[in-house]
Design an enzyme around this catalytic site. Sequence first.
Site, PDB file in Angstrom:
ATOM      1  N   HIS A 270       0.841  -1.201   0.000  1.00 49.42           N
ATOM      2  CA  HIS A 270       0.000   0.000   0.000  1.00 49.42           C
ATOM      3  C   HIS A 270       0.883   1.262   0.000  1.00 49.42           C
ATOM      4  O   HIS A 270       0.701   2.163  -0.820  1.00 49.42           O
ATOM      5  CB  HIS A 270      -0.904  -0.055   1.244  1.00 49.42           C
ATOM      6  CG  HIS A 270      -1.719   1.179   1.500  1.00 49.42           C
ATOM      7  ND1 HIS A 270      -3.093   1.147   1.572  1.00 49.42           N
ATOM      8  CD2 HIS A 270      -1.366   2.466   1.730  1.00 49.42           C
ATOM      9  CE1 HIS A 270      -3.540   2.368   1.814  1.00 49.42           C
ATOM     10  NE2 HIS A 270      -2.509   3.195   1.928  1.00 49.42           N
ATOM     11  N   GLU A 271       1.873   1.279   0.881  1.00 50.43           N
ATOM     12  CA  GLU A 271       2.761   2.447   0.975  1.00 50.43           C
ATOM     13  C   GLU A 271       3.630   2.591  -0.272  1.00 50.43           C
ATOM     14  O   GLU A 271       3.866   3.690  -0.752  1.00 50.43           O
ATOM     15  CB  GLU A 271       3.660   2.348   2.210  1.00 50.43           C
ATOM     16  CG  GLU A 271       2.941   2.552   3.517  1.00 50.43           C
ATOM     17  CD  GLU A 271       2.085   3.811   3.544  1.00 50.43           C
ATOM     18  OE1 GLU A 271       2.539   4.854   3.054  1.00 50.43           O
ATOM     19  OE2 GLU A 271       0.959   3.739   4.047  1.00 50.43           O
TER      20      GLU A 271
ATOM     21  N   HIS B 241       1.800   4.367  -2.998  1.00 52.45           N
ATOM     22  CA  HIS B 241       1.850   5.828  -2.823  1.00 52.45           C
ATOM     23  C   HIS B 241       3.197   6.361  -3.306  1.00 52.45           C
ATOM     24  O   HIS B 241       3.284   7.335  -4.049  1.00 52.45           O
ATOM     25  CB  HIS B 241       1.743   6.205  -1.337  1.00 52.45           C
ATOM     26  CG  HIS B 241       0.372   6.085  -0.753  1.00 52.45           C
ATOM     27  ND1 HIS B 241      -0.735   6.658  -1.314  1.00 52.45           N
ATOM     28  CD2 HIS B 241      -0.062   5.479   0.382  1.00 52.45           C
ATOM     29  CE1 HIS B 241      -1.795   6.403  -0.555  1.00 52.45           C
ATOM     30  NE2 HIS B 241      -1.418   5.685   0.483  1.00 52.45           N
TER      31      HIS B 241
ATOM     32  N   ASP C  91      -5.998   8.711   3.426  1.00 51.17           N
ATOM     33  CA  ASP C  91      -5.881   8.890   1.984  1.00 51.17           C
ATOM     34  C   ASP C  91      -7.118   9.567   1.402  1.00 51.17           C
ATOM     35  O   ASP C  91      -7.013  10.402   0.508  1.00 51.17           O
ATOM     36  CB  ASP C  91      -5.661   7.525   1.316  1.00 51.17           C
ATOM     37  CG  ASP C  91      -4.346   6.908   1.763  1.00 51.17           C
ATOM     38  OD1 ASP C  91      -3.401   7.676   2.037  1.00 51.17           O
ATOM     39  OD2 ASP C  91      -4.273   5.674   1.851  1.00 51.17           O
TER      40      ASP C  91
HETATM   41 ZN   LIG Z   1      -2.396   5.199   2.258  1.00 48.87          ZN
END
Ligand SMILES: [Zn+2]
Length: 403
Positions: free
Chosen positions: A78-79, A82, A177
Amino acid sequence: MANRAATGGEQVRQSIRFGRIAGIPIGSHWSVLVIMLLLVWLLALTILPASAPGEPAGLYWLLAVLAAVLFMAALLAHELAHALVARHYGVRVRAITLWLLGGVSELDGRAPHARGDLFIALAGPIVSIAAAGGFAVLAAGASLIGLDPLVVAALVWLAIVNVVLGVFNMLPAAPLDGGRVLAAALWGLGLDRAAAQRVAARAGMVFGAILIAAGLAQVIVLAWLGGLWLALIGWFLITAAGAETAGTRLRETVGDLRVADVMTTPAVAGYAHQTLDDFAARVAGGSPHRSYPVLDIGGRLTGVVTLAQLGRVPPARRPTTRLADVQTPRDRTAVLDPQTSLVDAAPLLLAPGHRLAPVLDREQLVGVVCSGDLTRATELASLGVRPSRQQDSPSATTEGRAE
Ligand SMILES: [Zn+2]
């Protein structure tokens, strides 16, 4: 969870680094270890036995460990999403740090347009939802080919937590987010960027307050202690949203100023082999500072000394004690890069007990900066004046001190 432009210093000091992915340093805050142990314990003793009863205890523990590791891997993915999208839009990614309630991608600067911000924010939740889909498919497959129900239960749990992660993060409340998606959307629709971020941060505070109320209600009305988790997350959201608001306000006043614009240069420094008496007489007496960088003979930073540290050494020992003996060593000293924005440097400069940060450009000491420099810059900015770089007092260059 959040992609925030955090200052490296504090975070780096409390985190364990364990390598790089795609050139991005990956680390983990110590609190993740606690969460992992808690998760394994919960999975092995409660969650897995409830969904697949009657298996040997060792198997529960094994699957619990595997599931917790896969959960962390999904969090990291997930990170990374980003971070990689941020890099695509020209935003430098300093590091990824896994943390108590998710992860933080430390970004330097911001995307040049609303679309960039939008995609950076969306990338994480999209990956979480995709991971959830992947685990669901694996669970269905495992069930079809008749694998142990325990394996299926672990995969189902992984699918569920990733859905929760994706959906929770899409709540329109900064620093989640979804809050960044909201801010990017408002920005894209014509609101100015700072105003859009303020709206998202305010939503974060409101949502945090709702979570705290809901959590406490569960504790009081339902006598269910699990509500404390909800309250804790709410409290975290409010704190983080407050920090965001402060950051936005600071950004509005100091704008694009960087550390290099406000630092004192050239820096007054001491030398590691210099005695305290010599340093006090030749350096500290003629300079307004209370703490100083210490350099080795090659000009590399070895640490920082404060006048208070020197004062604690008995007078009789000062002629023989060297700065190297009393300094706070380099690895416990926060340093800044001249190109770091003042907004990003602010949390470090304003941290309690902090005095002064050496500014290093490719390991060369180019200046020092303290909280007073930041305050001065904001006060000047409110007068419409851009601060000019401060020269340090008489002949006090690092070169001039080379003995
Ligand atoms: Zn996030």
